[in-house]
Design an enzyme around this catalytic site. Structure first.
Site, mmCIF file in Angstrom:
data_model
loop_
_atom_site.group_PDB
_atom_site.id
_atom_site.type_symbol
_atom_site.label_atom_id
_atom_site.label_comp_id
_atom_site.label_asym_id
_atom_site.label_seq_id
_atom_site.Cartn_x
_atom_site.Cartn_y
_atom_site.Cartn_z
ATOM 1 N N TYR A 71 0.821 -1.206 0.000
ATOM 2 C CA TYR A 71 0.000 0.000 0.000
ATOM 3 C C TYR A 71 0.856 1.258 0.000
ATOM 4 O O TYR A 71 2.024 1.241 0.377
ATOM 5 C CB TYR A 71 -0.922 0.022 1.228
ATOM 6 C CG TYR A 71 -0.154 0.206 2.516
ATOM 7 C CD1 TYR A 71 0.098 1.467 3.029
ATOM 8 C CD2 TYR A 71 0.361 -0.897 3.185
ATOM 9 C CE1 TYR A 71 0.834 1.634 4.186
ATOM 10 C CE2 TYR A 71 1.103 -0.736 4.347
ATOM 11 C CZ TYR A 71 1.338 0.526 4.840
ATOM 12 O OH TYR A 71 2.080 0.689 5.974
ATOM 13 N N PHE A 85 2.250 9.719 3.438
ATOM 14 C CA PHE A 85 2.548 9.630 4.867
ATOM 15 C C PHE A 85 2.932 8.224 5.276
ATOM 16 O O PHE A 85 3.470 8.011 6.357
ATOM 17 C CB PHE A 85 1.375 10.144 5.720
ATOM 18 C CG PHE A 85 0.163 9.260 5.701
ATOM 19 C CD1 PHE A 85 0.022 8.233 6.621
ATOM 20 C CD2 PHE A 85 -0.836 9.465 4.763
ATOM 21 C CE1 PHE A 85 -1.099 7.409 6.589
ATOM 22 C CE2 PHE A 85 -1.953 8.652 4.736
ATOM 23 C CZ PHE A 85 -2.083 7.619 5.652
ATOM 24 N N ASP A 86 2.688 7.230 4.403
ATOM 25 C CA ASP A 86 3.076 5.861 4.735
ATOM 26 C C ASP A 86 3.053 5.012 3.474
ATOM 27 O O ASP A 86 2.200 5.215 2.595
ATOM 28 C CB ASP A 86 2.107 5.279 5.767
ATOM 29 C CG ASP A 86 2.636 4.010 6.428
ATOM 30 O OD1 ASP A 86 3.833 3.690 6.258
ATOM 31 O OD2 ASP A 86 1.855 3.347 7.123
ATOM 32 N N ILE A 105 -7.477 0.689 10.331
ATOM 33 C CA ILE A 105 -8.549 1.688 10.375
ATOM 34 C C ILE A 105 -9.831 1.142 9.731
ATOM 35 O O ILE A 105 -9.787 0.284 8.842
ATOM 36 C CB ILE A 105 -8.117 3.016 9.714
ATOM 37 C CG1 ILE A 105 -7.720 2.813 8.255
ATOM 38 C CG2 ILE A 105 -7.014 3.692 10.514
ATOM 39 C CD1 ILE A 105 -7.421 4.098 7.506
ATOM 40 N N TYR A 131 -8.271 8.228 11.192
ATOM 41 C CA TYR A 131 -7.690 8.528 12.502
ATOM 42 C C TYR A 131 -8.424 9.631 13.251
ATOM 43 O O TYR A 131 -8.008 10.022 14.334
ATOM 44 C CB TYR A 131 -6.206 8.880 12.346
ATOM 45 C CG TYR A 131 -5.405 7.729 11.775
ATOM 46 C CD1 TYR A 131 -5.124 6.609 12.554
ATOM 47 C CD2 TYR A 131 -4.948 7.752 10.468
ATOM 48 C CE1 TYR A 131 -4.402 5.541 12.037
ATOM 49 C CE2 TYR A 131 -4.230 6.699 9.940
ATOM 50 C CZ TYR A 131 -3.963 5.592 10.729
ATOM 51 O OH TYR A 131 -3.260 4.536 10.209
ATOM 52 N N PHE A 148 -5.571 5.912 -0.184
ATOM 53 C CA PHE A 148 -4.688 4.747 -0.224
ATOM 54 C C PHE A 148 -4.816 4.053 -1.562
ATOM 55 O O PHE A 148 -5.914 3.953 -2.119
ATOM 56 C CB PHE A 148 -5.066 3.721 0.854
ATOM 57 C CG PHE A 148 -4.657 4.098 2.239
ATOM 58 C CD1 PHE A 148 -3.388 3.795 2.715
ATOM 59 C CD2 PHE A 148 -5.552 4.743 3.087
ATOM 60 C CE1 PHE A 148 -3.014 4.129 4.001
ATOM 61 C CE2 PHE A 148 -5.184 5.085 4.370
ATOM 62 C CZ PHE A 148 -3.913 4.779 4.827
#
Length: 189
Positions: A71, A85-86, A105, A131, A148
């Site tokens: 991802y 961010f990831d 999540i 979040y 995502f």
């Protein structure tokens, strides 16, 4: 999204439209932009918005199934993609998760249902499904909408196809209402 670089859509009058692209990349990029446009045209995003990029093969996943996922996550900023961010795309380790276990999540739990092995999906997740007001210190600001791109690399079904009643398979093919018609009934030509 259809095989052979096709995308199929329908309008408000339920009339089908198909577009053929010169490459898989062009079809995927177009599908991402459609998802972002759907988000930007929604007055208030109150659930997960998703768009298949590649369909994958096999049984669609549901709660209880174990997945290994690659991802990338972006912040949704100024009506489009903000900073990453990831991501685990360039790493050796895939994310392992069990759908429905509550370890990821809520937007992932909902947005990944129905995906198949090898499938890629674009998810736009509102803050309440991500979040929320707390965010993630140093990475995700409070009340952030997230985007995502997820790819299911491996799947282990909770119950390995023990559909003796004949209902399980068909009910798993359509886990939730979708703005895109299913691929059933559409041939590649």
């Amino acid at each position: 999204v259809q095989p052979n670089n096709y995308s199929t859509f329908y309008d408000d009058q339920r009339q089908n439209w198909s577009i053929m692209f010169e490459s898989e990349k062009a079809a995927v990029d177009f599908s991402k932009q459609v998802c972002i446009a759907k988000c930007n045209s929604s007055p208030g995003l109150d659930s997960v918005l998703w768009q298949d990029l590649l369909l994958g093969e096999g049984q669609g996943v549901e709660g209880g199934d174990s997945l290994e996922v690659a991802y990338t996550g972006w912040l949704f900023h100024n009506n489009g993609l903000g900073q990453v961010f990831d991501s685990n795309v360039n790493k050796d380790k895939l994310l392992r998760l069990k759908l429905g276990s509550g370890k990821v999540i809520k937007g992932w739990e909902e947005g990944m249902v129905g995906m198949k092995k090898g499938g890629r999906r674009y998810l736009i997740i509102p803050p309440a499904w991500a979040y929320g007001a707390q965010g993630v210190a140093g990475r995700v600001p409070p009340d952030s909408t997230l985007v995502f791109e997820v790819e299911v690399r491996r799947v282990k079904l909770a119950k390995e196809c023990s559909a003796s009643d004949g209902l399980s398979v068909s009910s798993r093919d359509s886990p939730a209402p979708s703005p895109i018609p299913s691929s059933e009934g559409f041939s590649a030509d």
